[in-house]
Design an enzyme around this catalytic site. Structure first.
Site, PDB file in Angstrom:
ATOM      1  N   CYS A 112       3.194  -4.861   6.583  1.00 54.43           N
ATOM      2  CA  CYS A 112       2.934  -4.541   5.180  1.00 54.43           C
ATOM      3  C   CYS A 112       4.174  -3.976   4.488  1.00 54.43           C
ATOM      4  O   CYS A 112       5.138  -3.603   5.126  1.00 54.43           O
ATOM      5  CB  CYS A 112       1.808  -3.515   5.084  1.00 54.43           C
ATOM      6  N   HIS A 150       0.825  -1.204   0.000  1.00 56.46           N
ATOM      7  CA  HIS A 150       0.000   0.000   0.000  1.00 56.46           C
ATOM      8  C   HIS A 150       0.857   1.251   0.000  1.00 56.46           C
ATOM      9  O   HIS A 150       2.069   1.201   0.183  1.00 56.46           O
ATOM     10  CB  HIS A 150      -0.942   0.003   1.211  1.00 56.46           C
TER      11      HIS A 150
END
Length: 193
Positions: A169, A153
């Protein structure tokens, strides 16, 4: 006496130059070399290492992503191999938060919302749900992996890129995740190393 001053200055200059030499050598290109019978990558100042998709996948599939947590870089290859891109990333802040292995992109979203996981809440109980927007930690775009709660992301906090700063992440600059979002379809194969 004048000659002694020049000798000392000359000696200090030579010692300073010798001390600086390892820094110059570390800033060389990223071409792989063979050292002691094993392949080793020389690092540039960004510490990106070259990667070959063939070392990690049997084929390129619809597209391929390789997230290198050590060099903090994401490698992208198109289905036919004609398009290769390299992105600087943020990576998990600790080894226990780092997941490695093979996965794939199962969903994509522009303007993702964010809900902290139970582990995140255990570390910081003040965290709360965030709708899409400038304070959202997922940035402007997200690629969801088939591992629950693991994503590739964007981030609005550009200080995180190049650092161990995520809860698991892989983060990119918002403009780079927007670019990758257009390039990587659902089904893109992913490996985290």
């Amino acid at each position: 006496m004048t000659q002694d001053k020049h000798s000392r200055r000359r000696m200090l200059a030579m010692v300073g130059g010798a001390l600086a030499m390892p820094s110059v050598l570390r800033a060389q290109a990223t071409d792989p070399t063979v050292v002691g019978g094993t392949a080793e990558a020389r690092r540039n100042i960004s510490s990106f290492r070259t990667q070959r998709w063939e070392d990690h996948f049997d084929s390129l599939g619809v597209a391929t992503l390789l997230a290198d947590t050590q060099s903090r870089a994401l490698h992208y290859w198109s289905a036919d191999g004609s398009d290769y891109r390299l992105y600087p990333t943020s990576v998990p802040m600790s080894e226990e938060l780092t997941k490695r292995g093979y996965t794939k992109v199962v969903r994509k979203r522009v303007g993702p919302d964010w809900t902290p996981t139970q582990n995140m809440l255990a570390r910081d109980p003040s965290l709360k749900y965030m709708p899409p927007g400038p304070d959202n930690p997922l940035g402007t775009h997200a690629l969801y992996l088939d591992w629950p709660a693991y994503l590739i992301h964007g981030t609005h906090d550009t200080r995180k890129i190049g650092r161990r700063s995520s809860s698991g992440c892989i983060g990119l600059y918002n403009e780079k995740i927007a670019e990758l979002y257009e390039l990587a379809p659902v089904g893109t194969q992913v490996r985290l190393i």
